[in-house]
Design an enzyme around this catalytic site. Sequence first.
Site, PDB file in Angstrom:
ATOM      1  N   CYS A  20       0.822  -1.221   0.000  1.00 61.82           N
ATOM      2  CA  CYS A  20       0.000   0.000   0.000  1.00 61.82           C
ATOM      3  C   CYS A  20       0.854   1.267   0.000  1.00 61.82           C
ATOM      4  CB  CYS A  20      -0.946  -0.003   1.192  1.00 61.82           C
ATOM      5  SG  CYS A  20      -2.157  -1.326   1.070  1.00 61.82           S
ATOM      6  N   HIS A  49      -3.524   7.093   3.129  1.00 63.17           N
ATOM      7  CA  HIS A  49      -3.989   5.791   2.647  1.00 63.17           C
ATOM      8  C   HIS A  49      -5.307   5.443   3.346  1.00 63.17           C
ATOM      9  CE1 HIS A  49      -4.180   1.744   1.400  1.00 63.17           C
ATOM     10  NE2 HIS A  49      -3.832   1.223   2.556  1.00 63.17           N
ATOM     11  N   ASN A  81     -10.444   0.192   0.654  1.00 63.79           N
ATOM     12  CA  ASN A  81      -8.984   0.311   0.574  1.00 63.79           C
ATOM     13  C   ASN A  81      -8.549  -0.144  -0.824  1.00 63.79           C
ATOM     14  OD1 ASN A  81      -6.235  -0.216   0.647  1.00 63.79           O
ATOM     15  ND2 ASN A  81      -6.271  -1.148   2.692  1.00 63.79           N
TER      16      ASN A  81
END
Length: 341
Positions: free
Chosen positions: A125, A268, A298
């Site tokens: 990520c 994020h 996500n």
Amino acid sequence: MTLRPTLEPPRVGARLAGTGSATPSRVLTNADFEKMMDTSDEWIVQRTGIHTRRIIDKSADENALTLATQALTAALADARMTGSDLDLLILATISMEMHCPPTACQLIAAVGGQNCGAYDLSAACCSFVFAMNTAWGLIRSGMYRNVAVVGADTISTFMDYDSRGRSTAILFGDAAGAVIMRATDDTSKGLIAQTMHSDGNRWVDLYIPEKMSHFPEGVEPNPEALHRVQMNGKGVFKFAVSTFPDVIAQTLDAADLKPDEVDHYICHQSNARILEAARERFGLPKEKLYVNIDRYGNTVSASVPLCFDELRRAGRVHEGQRVMFVAFGGGLTWGTSLWQL
Ligand code: UT7
């Protein structure tokens, strides 16, 4: 030859000249999940803040490359450039179409780029934030002037949409986002401070096993879990709640700035509770920490550039502002990229 890092002020600056993003057509609501597994809208919203996420439709040939192409095409149009103006393309992803070629090479060809450096960068990520820092280093050194950084992931391909994936599938979605960076003589614009960290001892908290030998000690190798995200949700949550604010504080210190001197924190989108904890720790008003996890979940490498593009297109990002990009994820990895626009 030893190349020493230089602390000299940069002789070039960089502008974030354009952005774009793309999300796939298929929408998965919490009500859809209620039909697929033992879960509830209430559980998902309370624990994550997510209402919907988008996933690719394989029958419509959607994949990471098609999403990345749409996002980059939009970013190039926004910057009033074409693919042939780019010197370098970095594709931040864990969803490479093949091991070879780099998906970035197919992407640059799709937007008409020629003789442009193109490679994939993979840091879970954190891929996009690490790619931003890498791109800045290459512009600052004078080696490249027009760089595209694209984040694209189709994590849905690593999920089980039934009870086996109950604690992961509800969290994730697919998307792509892109930023065009251009060298400028105005040295006041560009990266002010950055961090990139990892703790490889904690890889077992978030991984995608490809073969039976990849299962860590103490975990029963399971052929059904191959190519599926394995996550210690609680462990990652605890890590993120403390690390997210710490890494923001570290970056502010390095730049000698107070929290309210940064205009936007583009973080994020991992869990609404993690974002809220970071916002509260610095006493930031809601409008400074952008949240779209409720709509997209996500989206891994796409999460940060998707937020940035939405914020820009809403007319909320202006020259002269400071923006901090923040991410954490598998590796474990975590890092920041603080920009003066
Ligand atoms: O990019 C970085 C990626 N990762 C993350 O950011 C993940 C961070 N972690 C999280 O966001 C949270 O840990 C989750 C949302 C994944 C889970 O929330 P939690 O509050 O940590 O729940 P839990 O894993 O402790 O599970 C609590 C209960 C369990 O049942 P028991 O053992 O208490 O009976 C789970 O089996 O909730 C159960 N559960 C569910 N129940 C309904 C797990 N998934 C679900 C579900 N629906 N989808």
